[in-house]
Design a protein around this motif. Sequence first.
Motif, short mmCIF file in Angstrom:
data_model
loop_
_atom_site.label_atom_id
_atom_site.label_comp_id
_atom_site.label_asym_id
_atom_site.label_seq_id
_atom_site.Cartn_x
_atom_site.Cartn_y
_atom_site.Cartn_z
N ASP A 1 0.84 -0.73 0.00
CA ASP A 1 -0.47 -0.05 0.66
C ASP A 1 1.00 1.35 -0.29
O ASP A 1 0.68 2.29 -0.53
CB ASP A 1 -1.15 0.32 0.74
CG ASP A 1 -2.24 -1.00 1.37
OD1 ASP A 1 -2.17 -1.61 0.42
OD2 ASP A 1 -2.77 -1.14 2.07
N ARG A 2 2.21 0.89 0.27
CA ARG A 2 2.70 2.35 0.54
C ARG A 2 3.40 2.58 -0.78
O ARG A 2 2.94 3.77 -1.08
CB ARG A 2 3.94 2.09 1.79
CG ARG A 2 3.67 1.97 2.76
CD ARG A 2 5.27 2.03 4.65
NE ARG A 2 5.70 0.89 3.69
CZ ARG A 2 6.29 -0.13 4.14
NH1 ARG A 2 6.67 0.38 4.96
NH2 ARG A 2 6.80 -1.38 3.88
N ILE B 1 0.36 4.26 -2.62
CA ILE B 1 -0.02 5.93 -1.96
C ILE B 1 1.02 6.48 -2.61
O ILE B 1 0.75 7.46 -3.10
CB ILE B 1 0.06 5.64 -1.07
CG1 ILE B 1 -0.96 4.65 -0.22
CG2 ILE B 1 -0.01 7.11 0.21
CD1 ILE B 1 -1.21 4.75 2.06
N ASP C 1 -3.77 8.22 0.19
CA ASP C 1 -4.67 6.76 1.89
C ASP C 1 -5.59 6.71 1.80
O ASP C 1 -6.43 5.93 2.21
CB ASP C 1 -3.31 7.04 2.67
CG ASP C 1 -3.74 8.52 3.66
OD1 ASP C 1 -4.09 9.57 2.34
OD2 ASP C 1 -3.28 8.69 4.48
#
Length: 70
Positions: free
Chosen positions: A33-34, A37, A49
Amino acid sequence: MAWHAPIVVHPPSPSGGRRVTVRGEILGLAHDDRDLIEFLRRAGLEDADMILDDPHLVEWRGEGPHRWAA
């Protein structure tokens, strides 16, 4: 003409990670996810996010949301 979410997280690749496109433009290969984002932030989405689970904006293909392994 069918409507499609502008952000697509493609199915996991056999080597890991998922290709990310915005309106057909490849942003990169996200491994979590980082990464996703950060790609979206660089594309101009400051609150990226907050939108990952919005099906009107993000289409997760193949595996479900937030799943990164093949």
